[in-house]
Motif scaffolding. Structure first.
Motif, PDB file in Angstrom:
ATOM      1  N   ALA A 136       8.947  -3.496  -3.621  1.00 43.45           N
ATOM      2  CA  ALA A 136       8.768  -4.886  -3.122  1.00 43.45           C
ATOM      3  C   ALA A 136       8.464  -5.147  -1.481  1.00 43.45           C
ATOM      4  CB  ALA A 136      10.086  -5.733  -3.270  1.00 43.45           C
ATOM      5  N   ARG A 137       8.937  -4.130  -0.579  1.00 41.95           N
ATOM      6  CA  ARG A 137       8.576  -3.886   0.484  1.00 41.95           C
ATOM      7  C   ARG A 137       7.313  -3.372   0.907  1.00 41.95           C
ATOM      8  NH1 ARG A 137      12.304  -0.443   1.998  1.00 41.95           N
ATOM      9  NH2 ARG A 137      13.912  -2.051   2.465  1.00 41.95           N
ATOM     10  N   ILE A 138       6.749  -2.386   0.052  1.00 43.72           N
ATOM     11  CA  ILE A 138       5.749  -1.579   0.240  1.00 43.72           C
ATOM     12  C   ILE A 138       4.428  -2.922  -0.022  1.00 43.72           C
ATOM     13  CG2 ILE A 138       3.951   0.063  -0.576  1.00 43.72           C
ATOM     14  CD1 ILE A 138       6.517   1.785  -1.320  1.00 43.72           C
ATOM     15  N   PHE A 139       4.465  -3.673  -1.092  1.00 40.91           N
ATOM     16  CA  PHE A 139       3.490  -4.397  -1.552  1.00 40.91           C
ATOM     17  C   PHE A 139       3.514  -5.891  -0.863  1.00 40.91           C
ATOM     18  CE2 PHE A 139       3.500  -1.683  -5.095  1.00 40.91           C
ATOM     19  CZ  PHE A 139       2.269  -0.909  -4.877  1.00 40.91           C
ATOM     20  N   ALA A 140       4.593  -6.152  -0.096  1.00 46.72           N
ATOM     21  CA  ALA A 140       4.654  -7.570   0.357  1.00 46.72           C
ATOM     22  C   ALA A 140       3.474  -7.960   1.416  1.00 46.72           C
ATOM     23  CB  ALA A 140       6.040  -7.507   1.316  1.00 46.72           C
ATOM     24  N   GLN A 141       2.748  -7.155   1.724  1.00 45.67           N
ATOM     25  CA  GLN A 141       1.609  -7.627   2.646  1.00 45.67           C
ATOM     26  C   GLN A 141       0.498  -7.744   1.883  1.00 45.67           C
ATOM     27  OE1 GLN A 141       2.248  -8.794   5.460  1.00 45.67           O
ATOM     28  NE2 GLN A 141       4.247  -8.037   5.591  1.00 45.67           N
ATOM     29  N   LEU A 142       0.647  -7.266   0.563  1.00 46.83           N
ATOM     30  CA  LEU A 142      -0.759  -7.584  -0.339  1.00 46.83           C
ATOM     31  C   LEU A 142      -1.305  -9.118  -0.304  1.00 46.83           C
ATOM     32  CD1 LEU A 142      -0.335  -5.449  -3.411  1.00 46.83           C
ATOM     33  CD2 LEU A 142      -1.613  -5.129  -1.591  1.00 46.83           C
ATOM     34  N   PRO A 143      -2.607  -9.478  -0.304  1.00 49.58           N
ATOM     35  CA  PRO A 143      -2.706 -10.690  -0.462  1.00 49.58           C
ATOM     36  C   PRO A 143      -2.506 -11.337  -1.671  1.00 49.58           C
ATOM     37  CG  PRO A 143      -4.703  -9.390  -0.740  1.00 49.58           C
ATOM     38  CD  PRO A 143      -3.549  -8.366  -0.297  1.00 49.58           C
ATOM     39  N   GLY A 144      -2.415 -12.751  -1.625  1.00 46.86           N
ATOM     40  CA  GLY A 144      -2.434 -13.784  -2.678  1.00 46.86           C
ATOM     41  C   GLY A 144      -0.947 -13.844  -3.566  1.00 46.86           C
ATOM     42  N   ARG A 145      -1.020 -13.973  -4.592  1.00 49.41           N
ATOM     43  CA  ARG A 145       0.385 -14.222  -5.199  1.00 49.41           C
ATOM     44  C   ARG A 145       1.152 -12.984  -5.392  1.00 49.41           C
ATOM     45  NH1 ARG A 145      -0.071 -18.638 -10.162  1.00 49.41           N
ATOM     46  NH2 ARG A 145      -1.487 -20.175  -9.001  1.00 49.41           N
ATOM     47  N   VAL A 146       0.528 -11.872  -5.832  1.00 45.68           N
ATOM     48  CA  VAL A 146       1.269 -10.560  -5.889  1.00 45.68           C
ATOM     49  C   VAL A 146       2.023 -10.184  -4.631  1.00 45.68           C
ATOM     50  CG1 VAL A 146       1.072  -8.149  -6.171  1.00 45.68           C
ATOM     51  CG2 VAL A 146      -0.289  -9.838  -7.483  1.00 45.68           C
ATOM     52  N   GLY A 147       1.510 -10.316  -3.444  1.00 52.85           N
ATOM     53  CA  GLY A 147       1.835 -10.100  -2.213  1.00 52.85           C
ATOM     54  C   GLY A 147       3.111 -11.063  -1.865  1.00 52.85           C
ATOM     55  N   ASN A 148       2.930 -12.472  -2.377  1.00 51.26           N
ATOM     56  CA  ASN A 148       3.802 -13.249  -1.858  1.00 51.26           C
ATOM     57  C   ASN A 148       5.192 -12.804  -2.764  1.00 51.26           C
ATOM     58  OD1 ASN A 148       4.731 -15.964  -0.424  1.00 51.26           O
ATOM     59  ND2 ASN A 148       4.720 -16.669  -2.515  1.00 51.26           N
ATOM     60  N   LEU A 149       4.942 -12.750  -4.200  1.00 49.69           N
ATOM     61  CA  LEU A 149       6.051 -12.428  -4.999  1.00 49.69           C
ATOM     62  C   LEU A 149       6.768 -11.453  -4.650  1.00 49.69           C
ATOM     63  CD1 LEU A 149       7.358 -13.072  -7.751  1.00 49.69           C
ATOM     64  CD2 LEU A 149       5.508 -11.527  -8.920  1.00 49.69           C
ATOM     65  N   MET A 150       6.085 -10.199  -4.091  1.00 46.96           N
ATOM     66  CA  MET A 150       6.971  -9.161  -3.586  1.00 46.96           C
ATOM     67  C   MET A 150       7.555  -9.415  -2.285  1.00 46.96           C
ATOM     68  SD  MET A 150       6.435  -6.485  -5.712  1.00 46.96           S
ATOM     69  CE  MET A 150       6.471  -7.655  -6.967  1.00 46.96           C
ATOM     70  N   ALA A 151       7.143 -10.279  -1.417  1.00 47.85           N
ATOM     71  CA  ALA A 151       7.782 -10.577  -0.400  1.00 47.85           C
ATOM     72  C   ALA A 151       9.093 -11.321  -0.571  1.00 47.85           C
ATOM     73  CB  ALA A 151       6.809 -11.331   0.545  1.00 47.85           C
TER      74      ALA A 151
END
Length: 420
Positions: A136-151
């Motif tokens: 979750a920490r690693i992918f939190a900065q991905l764009p779009g819904r995936v990054g927001n979900l991880m954050a």
């Protein structure tokens, strides 16, 4: 020919209280963001009345979009001088039009999961595993819904587990709503709730059999599932023998206090539901009634804390003094409300799933205010708000944590116990 005004009072009780004065406009986040009268409370009431009267089809896509874009934050109710029960009107309309405009698939999956404890347990366990791996920490900065979900998932991380003695019980027994997300992803907040209540003299009672409160289902228009969950909770908490039900989630508490309205058409349950609703208390209400017991801050304790008021605490439950009393119990801490503390953060239950773009636009000014204010910690009394604001801060590159008020009180009590 039947007119709208003669039909609506029976279909939408309270709708005709709206006199279109416009006081609600500046309180409505979607109106302020979109600058469209149809996305204001009074504009939506016009649409609701037209749908109820049959002059506007329930399948109308434009009307449906305007209603779907409502956060349900109920800030308009606080601003309204006429007492329009906007939240109840919105839920009823969404329920009445659900057959014509089905709930979106993603939301249906989430609602079905929340309504089934075994599915919820699997989903929460999976989410905790993702969080524990650090993904979750690693992918939190991905764009779009995936990054927001991880954050959002990363924002639920807690690294502490304090303990301290309970006080001798001198107050009535309370049973704590464990909740779905609270117990699944924010269990330390539930434990902090239990410890702070016990520290302030409340006896704790278990309530096995409790389920999701049904708030998300009612907000989305799935009122039958909401009613089923409400009946299960009423029975479970009645059997606990507790005098009060303690809730640390503003949205859940608001829904449970209104079980009497939700089950008003069920002759077998409406009186029980009304009695039950009268026993529901936000945890801040119970702590404020007990004082709460004062405690000193300590080195490393947040000296300045930015407060954001959950909509369903301030607007739906009309609670402002009890949360302030909880925060004031810790001496040496400087509590100040955010400039937009009374405005919705954009989380609103499933709203960020259904309207991700608009949800982020509504959140953006709050994140800017937090970062501009420089406070080392933000507090808010609702899991959705904690997660949504926390995710926004993480994606902005900030390390400012978002915590529940009871977490900070709990930490101060634990530090006091260690020093004795």
């Amino acid at each position: 020919m039947t007119t709208v005004s003669s039909t609506v009072p029976r279909a939408l009780p309270g709708a005709d209280l709206c006199v279109h004065c416009g006081f609600c406009l500046q309180a409505c986040p979607t109106y302020l963001t979109l600058d469209d009268e149809n996305d204001s409370p009074r504009g939506r009431i016009v649409l609701m009345k037209a749908i109820a009267a049959g002059t506007l089809p329930a399948t109308d896509e434009a009307a449906g979009t305007h209603l779907d874009q409502c956060l349900g934050c109920r800030a308009c109710e606080t601003a309204c001088p006429s007492g329009v029960p906007y939240g109840q009107l919105l839920e009823q309309t969404r329920g009445d039009t659900a057959a014509a405009r089905p709930i979106p698939f993603t939301s249906r999956v989430v609602l079905a999961t929340f309504a089934r404890p075994w599915l919820m347990a699997i989903a929460m366990a999976g989410a905790r595993c993702v969080r524990a791996t650090g993904l979750a920490r690693i992918f939190a900065q991905l764009p779009g819904r995936v990054g927001n979900l991880m954050a959002t998932l990363e924002a639920t991380r807690r690294e502490y587990s304090p303990s301290y003695p309970a006080a001798t019980p001198t107050r009535p027994a309370v049973a704590v709503l464990q909740g779905c997300v609270m117990e699944g992803l924010l269990a330390p907040v539930n434990r902090a709730t239990e410890r702070t209540l016990a520290r302030n003299g409340y006896a704790l009672a278990a309530a096995p059999g409790q389920q999701c409160c049904g708030a998300l289902h009612a907000h989305a228009g799935d009122r039958e599932t909401a009613r089923t969950l409400a009946r299960a909770n009423i029975a479970a908490f009645e059997q606990s023998g507790a005098a009060f039900v303690a809730v640390n989630s503003a949205g859940c508490g608001a829904a449970m206090k209104e079980y009497g309205h939700l089950l008003a058409d069920d002759a077998a349950w409406r009186d029980r539901a009304a009695r039950f609703g009268a026993t529901v208390r936000d945890v801040s209400e119970l702590l404020a009634d007990a004082g709460p017991a004062p405690v000193a801050g300590y080195p490393g304790y947040p000296v300045a804390v930015a407060v954001d008021n959950p909509c369903h605490l301030q607007h739906a439950q009309r609670l402002t003094r009890p949360p302030a009393a909880v925060m004031s119990a810790v001496s040496g801490a400087n509590w100040s409300e955010l400039p937009d503390a009374s405005s919705c953060c954009g989380a609103a239950g499933l709203y960020s799933l259904q309207n991700p773009g608009l949800s982020q636009r509504i959140l953006a000014p709050k994140i800017a205010n937090i970062l501009g204010g420089g406070a080392p910690c933000v507090v808010t009394g609702n899991p959705g708000c904690m997660m949504h604001i926390g995710a926004g801060l993480i994606r902005a590159g900030s390390t400012v944590p978002v915590r529940h008020p009871v977490e900070l009180l709990d930490a101060a009590y634990a530090n006091e116990a260690r020093g004795q």
